[in-house]
Design a protein around this motif. Structure first.
Motif, PDB file in Angstrom:
ATOM      1  N   GLN A 198       0.854  -1.189   0.000  1.00 32.46           N
ATOM      2  CA  GLN A 198       0.000   0.000   0.000  1.00 32.46           C
ATOM      3  C   GLN A 198       0.887   1.236   0.000  1.00 32.46           C
ATOM      4  O   GLN A 198       1.834   1.343   0.795  1.00 32.46           O
ATOM      5  CB  GLN A 198      -0.878   0.006   1.255  1.00 32.46           C
ATOM      6  CG  GLN A 198      -1.908   1.109   1.311  1.00 32.46           C
ATOM      7  CD  GLN A 198      -3.221   0.715   0.656  1.00 32.46           C
ATOM      8  OE1 GLN A 198      -3.526  -0.452   0.550  1.00 32.46           O
ATOM      9  NE2 GLN A 198      -3.969   1.700   0.220  1.00 32.46           N
ATOM     10  N   GLY A 199       0.613   2.157  -0.902  1.00 35.99           N
ATOM     11  CA  GLY A 199       1.524   3.281  -1.022  1.00 35.99           C
ATOM     12  C   GLY A 199       0.870   4.575  -1.440  1.00 35.99           C
ATOM     13  O   GLY A 199      -0.335   4.641  -1.718  1.00 35.99           O
ATOM     14  N   ALA A 200       1.671   5.600  -1.458  1.00 39.10           N
ATOM     15  CA  ALA A 200       1.254   6.930  -1.898  1.00 39.10           C
ATOM     16  C   ALA A 200       2.482   7.609  -2.473  1.00 39.10           C
ATOM     17  O   ALA A 200       3.589   7.054  -2.449  1.00 39.10           O
ATOM     18  CB  ALA A 200       0.676   7.733  -0.734  1.00 39.10           C
ATOM     19  N   GLN A 201       2.292   8.800  -3.009  1.00 38.70           N
ATOM     20  CA  GLN A 201       3.440   9.536  -3.522  1.00 38.70           C
ATOM     21  C   GLN A 201       3.252  11.027  -3.293  1.00 38.70           C
ATOM     22  O   GLN A 201       2.132  11.518  -3.198  1.00 38.70           O
ATOM     23  CB  GLN A 201       3.671   9.252  -5.004  1.00 38.70           C
ATOM     24  CG  GLN A 201       2.644   9.834  -5.946  1.00 38.70           C
ATOM     25  CD  GLN A 201       2.963   9.520  -7.403  1.00 38.70           C
ATOM     26  OE1 GLN A 201       3.575   8.508  -7.715  1.00 38.70           O
ATOM     27  NE2 GLN A 201       2.535  10.381  -8.311  1.00 38.70           N
ATOM     28  N   GLN A 202       4.378  11.711  -3.168  1.00 44.26           N
ATOM     29  CA  GLN A 202       4.394  13.163  -3.069  1.00 44.26           C
ATOM     30  C   GLN A 202       5.258  13.690  -4.208  1.00 44.26           C
ATOM     31  O   GLN A 202       6.414  13.283  -4.355  1.00 44.26           O
ATOM     32  CB  GLN A 202       4.956  13.633  -1.722  1.00 44.26           C
ATOM     33  CG  GLN A 202       4.011  13.463  -0.550  1.00 44.26           C
ATOM     34  CD  GLN A 202       4.509  14.193   0.690  1.00 44.26           C
ATOM     35  OE1 GLN A 202       5.065  15.294   0.599  1.00 44.26           O
ATOM     36  NE2 GLN A 202       4.321  13.584   1.843  1.00 44.26           N
ATOM     37  N   SER A 203       4.679  14.575  -5.003  1.00 48.64           N
ATOM     38  CA  SER A 203       5.396  15.147  -6.136  1.00 48.64           C
ATOM     39  C   SER A 203       6.009  16.488  -5.760  1.00 48.64           C
ATOM     40  O   SER A 203       5.568  17.144  -4.814  1.00 48.64           O
ATOM     41  CB  SER A 203       4.453  15.315  -7.327  1.00 48.64           C
ATOM     42  OG  SER A 203       3.907  14.064  -7.719  1.00 48.64           O
ATOM     43  N   GLY A 232      -1.585   4.301  -5.872  1.00 45.47           N
ATOM     44  CA  GLY A 232      -2.069   3.689  -4.637  1.00 45.47           C
ATOM     45  C   GLY A 232      -1.248   2.516  -4.146  1.00 45.47           C
ATOM     46  O   GLY A 232      -1.620   1.873  -3.163  1.00 45.47           O
ATOM     47  N   PHE A 233      -0.145   2.198  -4.815  1.00 44.86           N
ATOM     48  CA  PHE A 233       0.746   1.139  -4.343  1.00 44.86           C
ATOM     49  C   PHE A 233       2.182   1.598  -4.550  1.00 44.86           C
ATOM     50  O   PHE A 233       2.450   2.553  -5.277  1.00 44.86           O
ATOM     51  CB  PHE A 233       0.495  -0.185  -5.078  1.00 44.86           C
ATOM     52  CG  PHE A 233       0.841  -0.147  -6.542  1.00 44.86           C
ATOM     53  CD1 PHE A 233       2.118  -0.455  -6.982  1.00 44.86           C
ATOM     54  CD2 PHE A 233      -0.110   0.193  -7.482  1.00 44.86           C
ATOM     55  CE1 PHE A 233       2.446  -0.406  -8.333  1.00 44.86           C
ATOM     56  CE2 PHE A 233       0.202   0.237  -8.833  1.00 44.86           C
ATOM     57  CZ  PHE A 233       1.479  -0.061  -9.255  1.00 44.86           C
ATOM     58  N   ALA A 234       3.104   0.919  -3.882  1.00 43.43           N
ATOM     59  CA  ALA A 234       4.518   1.283  -3.977  1.00 43.43           C
ATOM     60  C   ALA A 234       5.337   0.014  -4.144  1.00 43.43           C
ATOM     61  O   ALA A 234       5.295  -0.885  -3.296  1.00 43.43           O
ATOM     62  CB  ALA A 234       4.963   2.042  -2.729  1.00 43.43           C
ATOM     63  N   GLN A 253       7.745   8.009  -4.053  1.00 33.59           N
ATOM     64  CA  GLN A 253       6.705   7.002  -3.834  1.00 33.59           C
ATOM     65  C   GLN A 253       7.112   6.196  -2.611  1.00 33.59           C
ATOM     66  O   GLN A 253       8.283   5.803  -2.489  1.00 33.59           O
ATOM     67  CB  GLN A 253       6.584   6.107  -5.065  1.00 33.59           C
ATOM     68  CG  GLN A 253       5.349   5.217  -5.079  1.00 33.59           C
ATOM     69  CD  GLN A 253       5.263   4.390  -6.345  1.00 33.59           C
ATOM     70  OE1 GLN A 253       6.033   3.456  -6.544  1.00 33.59           O
ATOM     71  NE2 GLN A 253       4.348   4.747  -7.233  1.00 33.59           N
ATOM     72  N   TYR A 254       6.168   5.932  -1.723  1.00 26.85           N
ATOM     73  CA  TYR A 254       6.548   5.331  -0.447  1.00 26.85           C
ATOM     74  C   TYR A 254       5.448   4.427   0.088  1.00 26.85           C
ATOM     75  O   TYR A 254       4.272   4.545  -0.281  1.00 26.85           O
ATOM     76  CB  TYR A 254       6.865   6.426   0.584  1.00 26.85           C
ATOM     77  CG  TYR A 254       5.696   7.345   0.913  1.00 26.85           C
ATOM     78  CD1 TYR A 254       4.909   7.135   2.045  1.00 26.85           C
ATOM     79  CD2 TYR A 254       5.382   8.418   0.088  1.00 26.85           C
ATOM     80  CE1 TYR A 254       3.840   7.971   2.347  1.00 26.85           C
ATOM     81  CE2 TYR A 254       4.319   9.267   0.380  1.00 26.85           C
ATOM     82  CZ  TYR A 254       3.560   9.038   1.508  1.00 26.85           C
ATOM     83  OH  TYR A 254       2.485   9.865   1.803  1.00 26.85           O
ATOM     84  N   LEU A 276       4.854   2.342   6.443  1.00 29.09           N
ATOM     85  CA  LEU A 276       6.148   2.594   7.069  1.00 29.09           C
ATOM     86  C   LEU A 276       6.398   4.074   7.326  1.00 29.09           C
ATOM     87  O   LEU A 276       6.933   4.448   8.377  1.00 29.09           O
ATOM     88  CB  LEU A 276       7.275   2.045   6.178  1.00 29.09           C
ATOM     89  CG  LEU A 276       7.283   0.541   5.902  1.00 29.09           C
ATOM     90  CD1 LEU A 276       8.403   0.194   4.928  1.00 29.09           C
ATOM     91  CD2 LEU A 276       7.418  -0.255   7.193  1.00 29.09           C
ATOM     92  N   PHE A 277       6.035   4.916   6.361  1.00 29.25           N
ATOM     93  CA  PHE A 277       6.380   6.333   6.431  1.00 29.25           C
ATOM     94  C   PHE A 277       5.130   7.203   6.434  1.00 29.25           C
ATOM     95  O   PHE A 277       4.111   6.855   5.834  1.00 29.25           O
ATOM     96  CB  PHE A 277       7.262   6.735   5.231  1.00 29.25           C
ATOM     97  CG  PHE A 277       8.526   5.948   5.111  1.00 29.25           C
ATOM     98  CD1 PHE A 277       9.589   6.172   5.969  1.00 29.25           C
ATOM     99  CD2 PHE A 277       8.660   4.973   4.130  1.00 29.25           C
ATOM    100  CE1 PHE A 277      10.758   5.447   5.855  1.00 29.25           C
ATOM    101  CE2 PHE A 277       9.826   4.244   4.003  1.00 29.25           C
ATOM    102  CZ  PHE A 277      10.883   4.480   4.876  1.00 29.25           C
ATOM    103  N   SER A 278       5.244   8.362   7.101  1.00 32.35           N
ATOM    104  CA  SER A 278       4.159   9.343   7.119  1.00 32.35           C
ATOM    105  C   SER A 278       4.386  10.361   6.009  1.00 32.35           C
ATOM    106  O   SER A 278       5.502  10.528   5.496  1.00 32.35           O
ATOM    107  CB  SER A 278       4.111  10.057   8.464  1.00 32.35           C
ATOM    108  OG  SER A 278       5.284  10.845   8.653  1.00 32.35           O
ATOM    109  N   ALA A 279       3.328  11.073   5.653  1.00 29.20           N
ATOM    110  CA  ALA A 279       3.439  12.119   4.647  1.00 29.20           C
ATOM    111  C   ALA A 279       4.395  13.216   5.113  1.00 29.20           C
ATOM    112  O   ALA A 279       5.141  13.795   4.309  1.00 29.20           O
ATOM    113  CB  ALA A 279       2.064  12.703   4.342  1.00 29.20           C
TER     114      ALA A 279
END
Length: 455
Positions: free
Chosen positions: A97-102, A253-255, A275-276, A280-283
Motif C-alpha cells: 500500500q503506497g502513496a506519492q508526493q510530487s 495507490g501502491f509502492a 513514492q513510499y 512505514l512512512f508518514s506524509a
C-alpha cells in the motif's frame, strides 16, 4: 473537446520506455489516418522475440561466470536492509500500500546541476544518485548503502523503437565512509556506476539467487530503496490533427519499493516524486525528505567541497518545513526478466506491475482513426500480440505471437453529478487492477474517456 485515453500493458510485455514508443507511434499513425494516408512508420528491424533469444544465448558460460564474479565481489558484505527511521512499526509481512508526493524544483537548479555534471565528467543521473546516497546516509546513519535502479537493455539502435520488457535492475552500492566532500563522493559514486554498467546484463533474479541473502517476509533483500531518472513522457502537438497531447499524472495507490525517488528533467523544469509505503512512512516524513534532498542538491551545486559532517550541521539548522532460433513447441523462450514476472503472476495473480499510460487529448477526436492507429501499433510489435503458456512437464512458460488484433478500444462518457476527478480516479484504479489472462490475451488494453464539456 477533451478526452483522456487510458491504456495499460502488463509489465511482462512492456517497460516505461515502451510507453513513450506507444504514444509516439499512436500519434504518428493517427495523424496519417486522419489525412487518408497509410501508416508512415517503416517495419520494425527486430521483434522482442529476437531480443529474448539473444539474451538467453549471451548469458552463457564464460560471460555468465564473469558477470557473477563481478557482482559477488561488488556486493560482498553489503547490507541487505537499509535502516531508515520509520513512522510505523515494520509489519511482519510487507504491504505494498503506497502513496506519492510530487515536487518541482527551480529550473535553474536543474541547469546548474547539468553544468556541474559536465565539469565533473559524469552524468546528471550520477549527481542525483550521489545526492540520494547522501540523503539516505543523513537519515539512517549508515555509510554503506545499496540503491536499486532500472537500466535499459536498449543499447542498440534496433531496440530504440521496440515495445517490450528490456529493463534490468542494478544494485548500486555506495560507500560514504571517511567523511568525504560532496565532490569526492560524486567521483566515488561515478566510478562505481561505470563499473556496474559494464556488468549490467546479469538478471537481478539470477544475482539474488547467487548471493542467497537471508530472507524475511517483512522486507525484500537489497530492494527497499530505488531511484529512476527519465525524460518527461510528453507528446508533441500534431499539426495534422491539431491535437494537444500531454501526460496525465495520477497516483497508483501502491509502492513497489519502500521508498522510491523518480526524477525527470526536460531542460526547462526539474521535477519528481517520492513514492513510499504508507505502512512505514508518514506524509510529513516524506515532505522532510523532499526538503532535505533539495538542499543537498543546492549544496552540491554551490559548494561541492563541503564534507558530510558539515552538511549534517547545515541540514539540522534548517527550519522544519521465422521460427527464430530458440523457438520450440510453437513458442519461444522468455527473457529472464519476463520469467521473473511470469512466476510472480503465476504464484500471486494480479501482483505483477502494469505499465499504465494516461494522456489528455485536447480537441475533437476521430474515434475510428484512433482505434485503427492503436491496432496499427499492435500490429507492428509482436510483443503486444503475445500470449504465455506453460506446457505439461515444463517448469517455465513459452510465449507465442497471435495473428489477430487486440480487443477493441472501449469508450466511456462521463455523466451524472459525481465529480469528474473522482470518476477518473475510479477508471485508473479499475484499469490498473483489472486481471490479465496471459494465456489468451490481450496484454494491452485501452479505454477512451470523454470528459464533460463543463469541466
Amino acid at each position: 473537446d477533451e478526452h483522456v485515453l487510458v491504456s495499460v500493458m502488463h509489465h511482462i510485455v512492456s517497460d516505461w520506455w515502451s510507453l513513450r514508443v506507444l504514444v509516439r507511434e499512436l500519434e504518428s499513425i493517427y495523424g496519417a489516418f486522419l489525412r487518408g494516408l497509410p501508416s508512415p512508420l517503416p517495419p520494425l528491424p527486430i521483434q522482442y522475440r529476437d531480443f529474448a533469444v539473444w539474451q538467453r544465448q549471451w548469458l552463457q558460460n564464460e560471460m555468465l561466470a564473469e558477470q557473477l564474479s563481478y557482482w559477488r565481489t561488488r556486493l560482498a558484505g553489503a547490507p541487505t536492509l537499509l535502516l531508515l527511521p520509520l513512522d510505523h512499526p515494520r509489519p511482519a509481512v510487507q504491504s505494498f500500500q503506497g502513496a506519492q508526493q510530487s515536487f518541482t524544483f527551480p529550473a535553474d537548479l536543474g541547469a546548474g546541476l547539468t553544468e556541474l555534471a559536465r565539469r565533473e565528467g559524469c552524468t546528471l543521473f550520477v549527481v542525483f544518485l550521489a545526492a540520494f546516497h547522501v540523503l539516505l546516509h543523513q537519515h539512517s546513519g549508515q555509510e554503506d548503502i545499496v540503491i536499486s535502479a532500472p537500466v535499459s537493455y536498449r543499447n542498440r539502435a534496433e531496440s530504440e523503437g521496440l515495445i517490450g520488457f528490456l529493463v534490468n535492475t542494478l544494485l548500486l552500492r555506495g560507500s560514504l565512509s571517511g567523511n568525504p566532500s560532496l565532490r569526492s563522493l560524486l567521483q566515488r559514486i561515478h566510478a562505481g556506476v561505470l563499473d556496474d554498467l559494464a556488468h549490467q546484463h546479469l538478471p537481478l533474479d539470477r544475482l539474488i539467487e547467487e548471493l542467497a541473502p537471508s530472507r524475511s517476509l517483512s522486507h525484500s533483500p537489497f530492494l527497499q530503496v530505488g531511484i529512476n531518472f527519465a525524460e518527461h513522457l510528453a507528446g508533441q502537438e500534431s499539426a495534422a490533427s491539431e491535437l494537444a497531447i500531454e501526460a496525465f499524472d495520477f497516483e497508483p495507490g501502491f509502492a513497489q519499493f519502500e521508498l522510491n525517488l523518480a526524477l525527470s528533467y526536460s531542460g526547462r523544469s526539474l521535477s519528481g516524486s517520492f513514492q513510499y509505503r504508507t505502512g512505514l512512512f508518514s506524509a510529513a516524513r516524506i515532505g522532510e525528505l523532499i526538503a532535505d534532498y533539495r538542499e543537498i542538491l543546492e549544496v552540491i551545486l554551490d559548494n561541492p567541497d563541503v564534507d558530510l559532517a558539515q552538511l549534517r550541521v547545515r541540514l539540522a539548522q534548517r527550519p522544519a518545513a521465422e521460427s527464430p532460433p530458440g523457438q520450440t513447441l510453437e513458442g519461444f523462450v522468455l527473457s529472464p526478466q519476463q520469467e521473473r514476472l511470469w512466476n510472480l503472476e503465476h504464484e500471486a495473480p494480479g501482483t505483477a506491475l502494469r505499465a499504465l499510460c494516461t494522456i489528455l487529448v485536447r480537441g475533437p477526436v476521430e474515434i475510428l482513426g484512433l482505434e485503427r492507429a492503436l491496432r496499427a501499433v499492435v500490429a507492428r510489435h509482436e510483443i503486444l500480440r503475445t500470449t504465455f503458456r506453460a506446457l505439461p512437464g515444463m517448469t517455465v512458460a513459452l510465449q507465442e505471437v497471435k495473428g489477430g488484433a487486440p480487443s477493441a478500444l472501449r469508450y466511456l462518457e462521463f455523466k451524472g453529478s459525481d465529480p469528474q476527478g473522482e470518476q477518473l480516479e475510479r477508471v485508473f484504479e479499475e484499469m490498473s487492477r483489472e486481471p490479465y489472462d496471459l494465456a489468451t490475451g490481450p496484454v494491452l488494453k485501452a479505454i477512451l474517456v470523454t470528459l464533460l464539456a463543463s469541466h
